[in-house]
Design a protein around this motif. Structure first.
Motif, PDB file in Angstrom:
ATOM      1  N   LYS A  58       0.850  -1.187   0.000  1.00  0.00           N
ATOM      2  CA  LYS A  58       0.000   0.000   0.000  1.00  0.00           C
ATOM      3  C   LYS A  58       0.884   1.234   0.000  1.00  0.00           C
ATOM      4  N   ALA A  59       0.540   2.204  -0.836  1.00  0.00           N
ATOM      5  CA  ALA A  59       1.346   3.416  -0.984  1.00  0.00           C
ATOM      6  C   ALA A  59       0.560   4.627  -0.508  1.00  0.00           C
ATOM      7  N   SER A  60       1.294   5.575   0.055  1.00  0.00           N
ATOM      8  CA  SER A  60       0.718   6.860   0.446  1.00  0.00           C
ATOM      9  C   SER A  60       1.447   7.960  -0.316  1.00  0.00           C
ATOM     10  N   VAL A  61       0.761   8.595  -1.241  1.00  0.00           N
ATOM     11  CA  VAL A  61       1.355   9.681  -2.019  1.00  0.00           C
ATOM     12  C   VAL A  61       1.136  10.983  -1.246  1.00  0.00           C
ATOM     13  N   ILE A  62       2.227  11.634  -0.880  1.00  0.00           N
ATOM     14  CA  ILE A  62       2.160  12.877  -0.107  1.00  0.00           C
ATOM     15  C   ILE A  62       2.513  14.036  -1.029  1.00  0.00           C
ATOM     16  N   VAL A  63       1.582  14.969  -1.174  1.00  0.00           N
ATOM     17  CA  VAL A  63       1.764  16.122  -2.048  1.00  0.00           C
ATOM     18  C   VAL A  63       1.985  17.356  -1.182  1.00  0.00           C
ATOM     19  N   TYR A  64       3.140  17.960  -1.319  1.00  0.00           N
ATOM     20  CA  TYR A  64       3.448  19.185  -0.574  1.00  0.00           C
ATOM     21  C   TYR A  64       3.010  20.394  -1.389  1.00  0.00           C
ATOM     22  N   SER A  65       2.267  21.292  -0.757  1.00  0.00           N
ATOM     23  CA  SER A  65       1.730  22.456  -1.466  1.00  0.00           C
ATOM     24  C   SER A  65       1.929  23.718  -0.649  1.00  0.00           C
ATOM     25  N   ARG A  66       2.169  24.802  -1.346  1.00  0.00           N
ATOM     26  CA  ARG A  66       2.252  26.124  -0.710  1.00  0.00           C
ATOM     27  C   ARG A  66       1.165  27.021  -1.324  1.00  0.00           C
ATOM     28  N   ASP A  67      -0.074  26.678  -1.058  1.00  0.00           N
ATOM     29  CA  ASP A  67      -1.221  27.402  -1.621  1.00  0.00           C
ATOM     30  C   ASP A  67      -1.200  27.408  -3.150  1.00  0.00           C
ATOM     31  N   GLU A  68      -0.744  26.323  -3.758  1.00  0.00           N
ATOM     32  CA  GLU A  68      -0.620  26.240  -5.217  1.00  0.00           C
ATOM     33  C   GLU A  68      -1.833  25.531  -5.797  1.00  0.00           C
ATOM     34  N   GLY A  86      -1.878  -2.159  -6.435  1.00  0.00           N
ATOM     35  CA  GLY A  86      -2.264  -2.239  -5.031  1.00  0.00           C
ATOM     36  C   GLY A  86      -3.117  -1.049  -4.598  1.00  0.00           C
ATOM     37  N   GLU A  87      -3.329  -0.968  -3.289  1.00  0.00           N
ATOM     38  CA  GLU A  87      -4.072   0.160  -2.735  1.00  0.00           C
ATOM     39  C   GLU A  87      -3.150   1.365  -2.594  1.00  0.00           C
ATOM     40  N   TYR A  88      -3.744   2.543  -2.689  1.00  0.00           N
ATOM     41  CA  TYR A  88      -2.963   3.750  -2.440  1.00  0.00           C
ATOM     42  C   TYR A  88      -3.887   4.888  -2.026  1.00  0.00           C
ATOM     43  N   GLU A  89      -3.307   5.857  -1.356  1.00  0.00           N
ATOM     44  CA  GLU A  89      -4.033   7.037  -0.918  1.00  0.00           C
ATOM     45  C   GLU A  89      -3.234   8.274  -1.306  1.00  0.00           C
ATOM     46  N   VAL A  90      -3.908   9.392  -1.417  1.00  0.00           N
ATOM     47  CA  VAL A  90      -3.266  10.658  -1.759  1.00  0.00           C
ATOM     48  C   VAL A  90      -3.526  11.633  -0.618  1.00  0.00           C
ATOM     49  N   ILE A  91      -2.445  12.150  -0.047  1.00  0.00           N
ATOM     50  CA  ILE A  91      -2.546  13.085   1.066  1.00  0.00           C
ATOM     51  C   ILE A  91      -1.942  14.413   0.639  1.00  0.00           C
ATOM     52  N   VAL A  92      -2.754  15.447   0.589  1.00  0.00           N
ATOM     53  CA  VAL A  92      -2.277  16.788   0.259  1.00  0.00           C
ATOM     54  C   VAL A  92      -1.992  17.522   1.559  1.00  0.00           C
ATOM     55  N   VAL A  93      -0.767  18.011   1.692  1.00  0.00           N
ATOM     56  CA  VAL A  93      -0.378  18.769   2.883  1.00  0.00           C
ATOM     57  C   VAL A  93      -0.060  20.188   2.436  1.00  0.00           C
ATOM     58  N   ASN A  94      -0.866  21.127   2.892  1.00  0.00           N
ATOM     59  CA  ASN A  94      -0.685  22.513   2.488  1.00  0.00           C
ATOM     60  C   ASN A  94      -0.049  23.315   3.617  1.00  0.00           C
ATOM     61  N   GLU A  95       0.774  24.293   3.235  1.00  0.00           N
ATOM     62  CA  GLU A  95       1.345  25.206   4.224  1.00  0.00           C
ATOM     63  C   GLU A  95       0.263  26.186   4.657  1.00  0.00           C
ATOM     64  N   GLY A  96      -0.264  26.009   5.859  1.00  0.00           N
ATOM     65  CA  GLY A  96      -1.339  26.856   6.336  1.00  0.00           C
ATOM     66  C   GLY A  96      -2.682  26.422   5.787  1.00  0.00           C
ATOM     67  N   GLU A  97      -3.734  26.989   6.337  1.00  0.00           N
ATOM     68  CA  GLU A  97      -5.087  26.637   5.911  1.00  0.00           C
ATOM     69  C   GLU A  97      -5.516  27.527   4.752  1.00  0.00           C
ATOM     70  N   SER A  98      -6.124  26.904   3.740  1.00  0.00           N
ATOM     71  CA  SER A  98      -6.588  27.622   2.552  1.00  0.00           C
ATOM     72  C   SER A  98      -8.012  27.188   2.239  1.00  0.00           C
ATOM     73  N   ALA A  99      -8.932  28.137   2.241  1.00  0.00           N
ATOM     74  CA  ALA A  99     -10.332  27.815   1.961  1.00  0.00           C
ATOM     75  C   ALA A  99     -10.504  27.305   0.532  1.00  0.00           C
ATOM     76  N   GLN A 100      -9.770  27.896  -0.431  1.00  0.00           N
ATOM     77  CA  GLN A 100      -9.896  27.475  -1.825  1.00  0.00           C
ATOM     78  C   GLN A 100      -9.432  26.037  -2.021  1.00  0.00           C
ATOM     79  N   ILE A 101      -8.299  25.711  -1.417  1.00  0.00           N
ATOM     80  CA  ILE A 101      -7.788  24.340  -1.551  1.00  0.00           C
ATOM     81  C   ILE A 101      -8.697  23.364  -0.825  1.00  0.00           C
ATOM     82  N   ARG A 102      -9.202  23.745   0.334  1.00  0.00           N
ATOM     83  CA  ARG A 102     -10.119  22.863   1.067  1.00  0.00           C
ATOM     84  C   ARG A 102     -11.378  22.592   0.250  1.00  0.00           C
ATOM     85  N   ASP A 103     -11.933  23.622  -0.367  1.00  0.00           N
ATOM     86  CA  ASP A 103     -13.142  23.433  -1.179  1.00  0.00           C
ATOM     87  C   ASP A 103     -12.860  22.536  -2.379  1.00  0.00           C
ATOM     88  N   TYR A 104     -11.683  22.712  -2.996  1.00  0.00           N
ATOM     89  CA  TYR A 104     -11.341  21.892  -4.167  1.00  0.00           C
ATOM     90  C   TYR A 104     -11.184  20.420  -3.773  1.00  0.00           C
TER      91      TYR A 104
END
Length: 393
Positions: A58-68, A86-104
């Motif tokens: 099982k893989a966990s794809v971690i995406v680092y974002s800076r409000d991009e 196999g199974e996998y998940e995608v985890i987006v980690v953003n620097e700080g909270e962003s309403a636009q990214i959360r809505d997307y």
């Protein structure tokens, strides 16, 4: 002009230096350049679906974002449509909270239950926000392997994850996989683009050839994977918490060993990145690498560093020999033969490596770019001094 085997002793010494420099250059420096293209071919030949009897991790794809948000809108759908056994998940980690990214992300989670979003605290100070973000992502991951990328990445193949996970699924001893990321096509058309393309490829070739010789010491933030357990066994980034960067070189230098690291160079595993004015971002990246490079072992990088100095040695010895004995065909012939041999190996080796790394085609400018590379690296080292690379700044 005349031909004579009887030369002054100092001319024999100078010609011997030319011959030695050319020999070491061709065998010690130029030959490893071809290993990048050979390994790419090897990886492409192995690029096929796994045996059905193999239990894919099982893989966990971690995406680092800076409000991009723009980058995430391009990247996340490509990640959610990966053809992985196999199974996998995608985890987006953003620097700080962003309403636009959360809505997307919320809009995509309705159809994709394997997509998650987290963020770093807005008030975090005096620490590396990227290392904090990656640590949160790894702690949130539920897969055996974490695959790291960034919101600037462009993933064109639906087999990217499968190719990056292949070494883990076929060899239980593998704990680290380093992939390659190159600038998006047409990213850099400003003046000096050939120099930047060469320097970028030279940086890649240095760590790739070292890893292929079983001396891994770094990776690239856009395309990197390691076992989650290894991260915790190393206590994460604890040894470099006072440094802003180093998550893909200082950290990899700590966990990578000859027997636990694999290099993935297949076409399907390739990642491109949106450099956003590469002529500005590359020099800044080079300065950061010059700083973090002081904290990792130097031995693996020495082979590629010898090339420019061997060219300088040959040039100095050849010029001196011709000054002292310019009228002898033996002197002129020795200089010409050794010089042509070095030039042919230089052009062939770098053409092979840069083609494998999707770099620009270079020919006449190659000798000049190589022989002046130490000056540019010295410039970046001088710029890297100062406290701005530490978290307290």
């Amino acid at each position: 002009m005349h031909f004579s085997l009887y030369l002054p002793t100092h001319v024999y010494v100078l010609l011997g230096a030319c011959l030695l420099a050319a020999l070491v250059f061709c065998i010690y420096y130029a030959v490893p350049l071809f290993s990048v293209a050979r390994w790419r071919k090897h990886c492409n030949e192995e690029a096929s679906p796994l045996d059905p009897e193999v239990n894919a991790a099982k893989a966990s794809v971690i995406v680092y974002s800076r409000d991009e948000l723009t980058g995430l809108e391009r990247l996340v759908p490509a990640l959610l449509n990966q053809n992985y056994e196999g199974e996998y998940e995608v985890i987006v980690v953003n620097e700080g909270e962003s309403a636009q990214i959360r809505d997307y992300i919320d809009s995509l989670q309705l159809a994709h239950r394997n997509l998650y979003l987290t963020h770093t605290p807005d008030g975090a100070r005096s620490l590396s926000r990227k290392k904090l973000a990656l640590t949160l992502g790894v702690k949130a991951a539920r897969g055996e392997v974490v695959v790291l990328t960034t919101a600037l990445s462009i993933i064109e193949s639906d087999r990217w994850l499968a190719e990056m996970m292949r070494p883990f699924n076929t060899d239980a001893a593998i704990e680290v996989v380093t992939g390659v990321a190159v600038p998006a096509e047409g990213e850099d058309n400003a003046r000096g683009r050939r120099r930047r393309s060469f320097d970028f490829c030279a940086d890649c070739v240095t760590w790739l050839t070292a890893a292929l010789r079983h001396h891994p010491y770094r990776g690239v933030e856009h395309n990197l994977a390691y076992r989650r357990e290894l991260f915790f066994n190393n206590k994460g980034f604890s040894r470099s918490l006072n440094i802003q960067h180093g998550d893909d070189d200082i950290f990899i230098n700590e966990i990578a060993r000859p027997d636990n690291t694999a290099v993935q160079l297949s076409d399907g595993s390739l990642v491109r990145f949106d450099g956003d004015i590469f002529n500005i971002t590359y020099p800044e990246e080079a300065v950061r690498r010059a700083f973090t490079g002081k904290h990792i072992r130097h031995g693996a990088r020495r082979r590629m560093a010898t090339g420019p100095w061997l060219m300088w040695l040959w040039t100095a010895a050849a010029a001196a020999a011709l000054v002292f004995d310019y009228s002898n065909w033996l002197t002129a012939g020795t200089v010409a033969v050794t010089g042509i041999a070095m030039l042919l190996m230089l052009v062939a080796g770098w053409h092979s490596a840069m083609k494998a790394l999707h770099g620009r085609r270079l020919l006449c400018t190659l000798p000049w770019l190589l022989i002046t590379r130490p000056l540019r690296k010295c410039y970046y080292r001088l710029r890297s001094h100062g406290g701005r690379h530490f978290t307290y700044s």
